[in-house]
Design a protein around this motif. Structure first.
Motif, PDB file in Angstrom:
ATOM      1  N   ASP A 213     -14.101  23.443  -4.639  1.00 10.22           N
ATOM      2  CA  ASP A 213     -13.968  24.422  -5.727  1.00 10.22           C
ATOM      3  C   ASP A 213     -12.653  24.153  -6.453  1.00 10.22           C
ATOM      4  OD1 ASP A 213     -14.013  26.531  -7.462  1.00 10.22           O
ATOM      5  OD2 ASP A 213     -13.932  28.106  -5.935  1.00 10.22           O
ATOM      6  N   THR A 214     -12.732  23.796  -7.721  1.00  8.10           N
ATOM      7  CA  THR A 214     -11.526  23.493  -8.499  1.00  8.10           C
ATOM      8  C   THR A 214     -11.202  24.590  -9.517  1.00  8.10           C
ATOM      9  OG1 THR A 214     -12.859  22.233 -10.080  1.00  8.10           O
ATOM     10  CG2 THR A 214     -11.852  21.007  -8.247  1.00  8.10           C
ATOM     11  N   THR A 215     -11.833  25.759  -9.386  1.00  9.93           N
ATOM     12  CA  THR A 215     -11.567  26.861 -10.313  1.00  9.93           C
ATOM     13  C   THR A 215     -10.111  27.315 -10.191  1.00  9.93           C
ATOM     14  OG1 THR A 215     -13.859  27.604 -10.066  1.00  9.93           O
ATOM     15  CG2 THR A 215     -12.301  29.146 -11.061  1.00  9.93           C
ATOM     16  N   ASN A 216      -9.386  27.312 -11.299  1.00 11.28           N
ATOM     17  CA  ASN A 216      -7.973  27.722 -11.347  1.00 11.28           C
ATOM     18  C   ASN A 216      -7.109  26.933 -10.356  1.00 11.28           C
ATOM     19  OD1 ASN A 216      -8.556  29.791 -13.261  1.00 11.28           O
ATOM     20  ND2 ASN A 216      -9.181  31.149 -11.613  1.00 11.28           N
ATOM     21  N   VAL A 217      -7.425  25.661 -10.191  1.00 10.91           N
ATOM     22  CA  VAL A 217      -6.669  24.813  -9.268  1.00 10.91           C
ATOM     23  C   VAL A 217      -6.125  23.607 -10.032  1.00 10.91           C
ATOM     24  CG1 VAL A 217      -6.734  23.381  -7.196  1.00 10.91           C
ATOM     25  CG2 VAL A 217      -8.033  25.526  -7.278  1.00 10.91           C
ATOM     26  N   ALA A 218      -4.830  23.362  -9.896  1.00 11.92           N
ATOM     27  CA  ALA A 218      -4.190  22.173 -10.463  1.00 11.92           C
ATOM     28  C   ALA A 218      -3.951  21.176  -9.330  1.00 11.92           C
ATOM     29  CB  ALA A 218      -2.876  22.543 -11.134  1.00 11.92           C
ATOM     30  N   VAL A 219      -4.393  19.947  -9.521  1.00 13.98           N
ATOM     31  CA  VAL A 219      -4.281  18.909  -8.491  1.00 13.98           C
ATOM     32  C   VAL A 219      -3.333  17.830  -8.980  1.00 13.98           C
ATOM     33  CG1 VAL A 219      -5.533  17.247  -7.062  1.00 13.98           C
ATOM     34  CG2 VAL A 219      -6.647  19.387  -7.756  1.00 13.98           C
ATOM     35  N   SER A 220      -2.399  17.437  -8.123  1.00 17.60           N
ATOM     36  CA  SER A 220      -1.464  16.366  -8.458  1.00 17.60           C
ATOM     37  C   SER A 220      -1.256  15.488  -7.224  1.00 17.60           C
ATOM     38  CB  SER A 220      -0.132  16.929  -8.963  1.00 17.60           C
ATOM     39  OG  SER A 220       0.335  17.966  -8.124  1.00 17.60           O
ATOM     40  N   PHE A 221      -0.736  14.274  -7.451  1.00 15.75           N
ATOM     41  CA  PHE A 221      -0.636  13.269  -6.389  1.00 15.75           C
ATOM     42  C   PHE A 221       0.796  12.756  -6.298  1.00 15.75           C
ATOM     43  CE2 PHE A 221      -4.893  13.314  -8.150  1.00 15.75           C
ATOM     44  CZ  PHE A 221      -5.692  13.371  -7.022  1.00 15.75           C
ATOM     45  N   TYR A 222       1.197  12.340  -5.066  1.00 17.87           N
ATOM     46  CA  TYR A 222       2.593  11.979  -4.813  1.00 17.87           C
ATOM     47  C   TYR A 222       2.675  10.832  -3.805  1.00 17.87           C
ATOM     48  CZ  TYR A 222       3.161  16.544  -6.958  1.00 17.87           C
ATOM     49  OH  TYR A 222       3.082  17.604  -7.815  1.00 17.87           O
ATOM     50  N   ARG A 223       3.872  10.206  -3.772  1.00 16.99           N
ATOM     51  CA  ARG A 223       4.096   9.097  -2.842  1.00 16.99           C
ATOM     52  C   ARG A 223       4.490   9.570  -1.449  1.00 16.99           C
ATOM     53  NH1 ARG A 223       4.193   4.165  -5.196  1.00 16.99           N
ATOM     54  NH2 ARG A 223       4.548   4.060  -7.453  1.00 16.99           N
ATOM     55  N   ASN A 224       5.083  10.775  -1.336  1.00 17.34           N
ATOM     56  CA  ASN A 224       5.540  11.255  -0.028  1.00 17.34           C
ATOM     57  C   ASN A 224       5.329  12.758   0.078  1.00 17.34           C
ATOM     58  OD1 ASN A 224       8.123  12.617  -1.009  1.00 17.34           O
ATOM     59  ND2 ASN A 224       8.520  10.477  -1.655  1.00 17.34           N
ATOM     60  N   SER A 225       5.407  13.253   1.307  1.00 15.95           N
ATOM     61  CA  SER A 225       5.120  14.669   1.564  1.00 15.95           C
ATOM     62  C   SER A 225       6.182  15.592   0.973  1.00 15.95           C
ATOM     63  CB  SER A 225       5.002  14.902   3.077  1.00 15.95           C
ATOM     64  OG  SER A 225       6.216  14.539   3.739  1.00 15.95           O
ATOM     65  N   GLU A 253      -2.752  23.453  -6.181  1.00 17.23           N
ATOM     66  CA  GLU A 253      -2.033  24.704  -6.447  1.00 17.23           C
ATOM     67  C   GLU A 253      -2.894  25.651  -7.268  1.00 17.23           C
ATOM     68  OE1 GLU A 253       2.001  26.209  -8.788  1.00 17.23           O
ATOM     69  OE2 GLU A 253       1.920  24.206  -7.888  1.00 17.23           O
ATOM     70  N   ASN A 254      -3.000  26.901  -6.799  1.00 13.74           N
ATOM     71  CA  ASN A 254      -3.699  27.916  -7.561  1.00 13.74           C
ATOM     72  C   ASN A 254      -2.848  28.293  -8.769  1.00 13.74           C
ATOM     73  OD1 ASN A 254      -4.397  30.825  -8.339  1.00 13.74           O
ATOM     74  ND2 ASN A 254      -6.032  30.380  -6.906  1.00 13.74           N
ATOM     75  N   THR A 255      -3.418  28.151  -9.961  1.00 18.24           N
ATOM     76  CA  THR A 255      -2.638  28.366 -11.176  1.00 18.24           C
ATOM     77  C   THR A 255      -2.355  29.839 -11.455  1.00 18.24           C
ATOM     78  OG1 THR A 255      -4.692  28.314 -12.468  1.00 18.24           O
ATOM     79  CG2 THR A 255      -3.477  26.249 -12.236  1.00 18.24           C
ATOM     80  N   ILE A 256      -2.995  30.742 -10.715  1.00 16.35           N
ATOM     81  CA  ILE A 256      -2.754  32.181 -10.903  1.00 16.35           C
ATOM     82  C   ILE A 256      -1.721  32.696  -9.906  1.00 16.35           C
ATOM     83  CG2 ILE A 256      -3.814  34.475 -10.855  1.00 16.35           C
ATOM     84  CD1 ILE A 256      -6.415  33.196 -11.767  1.00 16.35           C
ATOM     85  N   SER A 257      -1.932  32.404  -8.625  1.00 17.57           N
ATOM     86  CA  SER A 257      -1.013  32.901  -7.593  1.00 17.57           C
ATOM     87  C   SER A 257       0.124  31.930  -7.316  1.00 17.57           C
ATOM     88  CB  SER A 257      -1.781  33.148  -6.290  1.00 17.57           C
ATOM     89  OG  SER A 257      -2.240  31.917  -5.732  1.00 17.57           O
ATOM     90  N   ASN A 258      -0.019  30.663  -7.780  1.00 15.59           N
ATOM     91  CA  ASN A 258       0.956  29.594  -7.525  1.00 15.59           C
ATOM     92  C   ASN A 258       1.053  29.212  -6.056  1.00 15.59           C
ATOM     93  OD1 ASN A 258       2.745  31.228 -10.036  1.00 15.59           O
ATOM     94  ND2 ASN A 258       1.901  29.196 -10.308  1.00 15.59           N
ATOM     95  N   CYS A 259       0.104  29.662  -5.243  1.00 15.55           N
ATOM     96  CA  CYS A 259       0.065  29.229  -3.856  1.00 15.55           C
ATOM     97  C   CYS A 259      -0.505  27.813  -3.801  1.00 15.55           C
ATOM     98  CB  CYS A 259      -0.793  30.172  -3.011  1.00 15.55           C
ATOM     99  SG  CYS A 259      -0.079  31.829  -2.850  1.00 15.55           S
ATOM    100  N   HIS A 260       0.050  26.999  -2.919  1.00 14.48           N
ATOM    101  CA  HIS A 260      -0.372  25.605  -2.865  1.00 14.48           C
ATOM    102  C   HIS A 260      -0.577  25.140  -1.427  1.00 14.48           C
ATOM    103  CE1 HIS A 260       3.899  24.970  -1.917  1.00 14.48           C
ATOM    104  NE2 HIS A 260       3.494  23.840  -1.351  1.00 14.48           N
ATOM    105  N   ILE A 261      -1.227  24.008  -1.302  1.00 16.45           N
ATOM    106  CA  ILE A 261      -1.427  23.352  -0.023  1.00 16.45           C
ATOM    107  C   ILE A 261      -1.325  21.854  -0.264  1.00 16.45           C
ATOM    108  CG2 ILE A 261      -3.949  23.185  -0.237  1.00 16.45           C
ATOM    109  CD1 ILE A 261      -4.120  23.751   2.775  1.00 16.45           C
ATOM    110  N   THR A 262      -0.866  21.124   0.731  1.00 22.20           N
ATOM    111  CA  THR A 262      -0.753  19.674   0.597  1.00 22.20           C
ATOM    112  C   THR A 262      -1.548  18.980   1.694  1.00 22.20           C
ATOM    113  OG1 THR A 262       1.262  19.556   1.943  1.00 22.20           O
ATOM    114  CG2 THR A 262       1.535  19.857  -0.436  1.00 22.20           C
ATOM    115  N   SER A 263      -1.943  17.776   1.403  1.00 22.86           N
ATOM    116  CA  SER A 263      -2.661  16.955   2.373  1.00 22.86           C
ATOM    117  C   SER A 263      -2.421  15.495   1.989  1.00 22.86           C
ATOM    118  CB  SER A 263      -4.160  17.296   2.369  1.00 22.86           C
ATOM    119  OG  SER A 263      -4.837  16.592   3.386  1.00 22.86           O
ATOM    120  N   SER A 264      -3.057  14.589   2.701  1.00 28.58           N
ATOM    121  CA  SER A 264      -2.884  13.172   2.396  1.00 28.58           C
ATOM    122  C   SER A 264      -4.152  12.410   2.751  1.00 28.58           C
ATOM    123  CB  SER A 264      -1.688  12.586   3.150  1.00 28.58           C
ATOM    124  OG  SER A 264      -1.930  12.593   4.557  1.00 28.58           O
TER     125      SER A 264
END
Length: 332
Positions: A213-225, A253-264
């Protein structure tokens, strides 16, 4: 009759005169009829009587009770209505925090609302916190450590109670506690792709696999945690890989609550197979119809060369249109 005002401090309240009837009748053996009025004249003339549930029109206010026992005689008693102001407070917005383990529970600092609720410093008040309005009224279940309170439901309404130490009148302000759950990233260890001519891969192609589910979710990618947690130095979506198994960190990251989670995940880049050039297959036309059967599979070993045939599937297709249809043997 003395009551405490409500949060509005408008000096108006509903008074229940039935309480006065019980009080006035307690010492009498007669069957009394008691009615209430805003003036002595109205009581004396028995006009403009008041309802038992009465909202005062001034503070304080004098009320007159006409008392009859069924005889010609009657009496008139008077009493006052007094509304005592409660501490001045303001409503406050919700306290919101992000969930870290998807259980809907986390710690809140309830004292953060005191600036909003009290506005300025007030003397002669006592502040307590309670998990429910019933606890406020009964003054029970006082939260002993309001700066580190764990909610019991999500959402939950807790209360801050401000009591005047002079009048003992109190007011309660609700505190909405909301625990926002971050987006969910699917547990995917490897995402495979084929190598490209310019060693690039569009990371946006992974989103459908990573998130349901990508509703109101911003996805970005990174080299390190660290960068993923801090949301800094994000990778270009058109990513240039440096090996065939780069580790990519993803932040949702939820664009409304700004809560986020990370994974790899590991971006596994598979090498493209090599197709070696083969010579044409030729045979003799026995019946002069220009049609013969060929075993294309005999070319497979030449096409693969030294590559392990167990690692590849070789398929054959007719790419040109001839004057006569060409017959081929059925190959896998």
């Amino acid at each position: 009759m003395i009551v405490c005002d409500d949060i509005s401090n408008d000096a108006k309240e509903i008074f229940d005169f039935s309480e006065k009837i019980i009080e006035m009748s307690a010492a009498s053996t007669d069957n009394l009829t008691i009615t209430f009025y805003t003036s002595f004249n109205d009581a004396e003339n028995e006009q403009n009587s008041l309802p038992l549930q009465y909202e005062n029109i001034e503070n304080p206010q004098q009320i007159y009770a006409r008392i009859e026992n069924g005889t010609y005689c009657h009496g008139i008693a008077e009493f006052g209505l007094n509304i005592i102001q409660v501490p001045n407070v303001n409503l406050t917005g919700p306290l919101q925090k992000c969930d870290t383990d998807t259980d809907g529970l986390t710690n809140f600092n309830l004292t953060d609302v005191e600036v909003d609720v009290l506005g300025v410093r007030q003397d002669d008040i006592e502040i307590t916190y309670h998990p429910s309005i019933e606890d406020v009224e009964a003054h029970t279940n006082i939260i002993t450590n309001p700066s580190n309170y764990t909610n019991i439901t999500n959402p939950q309404t807790a209360y801050i109670k401000i009591t005047s130490t002079i009048s003992t009148c109190h007011v309660a302000v609700p505190i909405e506690l909301i625990v926002n759950v971050p987006p969910t990233i699917n547990a995917i260890s490897n995402i495979e792709t084929c190598e490209s001519d310019n060693n690039t891969f569009n990371l946006l192609e992974t989103i459908d696999s990573l998130l349901d589910d990508t509703t109101n979710v911003a996805v970005s990618f990174y080299r390190n945690s660290t960068d993923a947690e801090n949301g800094q130095n994000s990778l270009n979506d058109n990513y240039t890989y440096v090996s065939n198994n780069d580790t990519i960190y993803v932040r949702a990251e939820n664009t409304i609550s700004n809560c986020h989670i990370t994974s790899s995940f590991i971006l596994q880049v598979n090498s493209n197979p090599i197709a070696y050039t083969v010579t044409d297959l030729q045979t003799c036309d026995e019946d002069y119809d220009s049609m013969e059967e060929f075993n294309l599979e005999q070319q497979t070993a030449i096409v693969l060369g030294s590559q392990n045939p167990n690692d590849f599937n070789v398929s054959y297709f007719e790419l040109e249109v001839f004057e006569y249809p060409t017959r081929f043997m059925d190959v896998k």
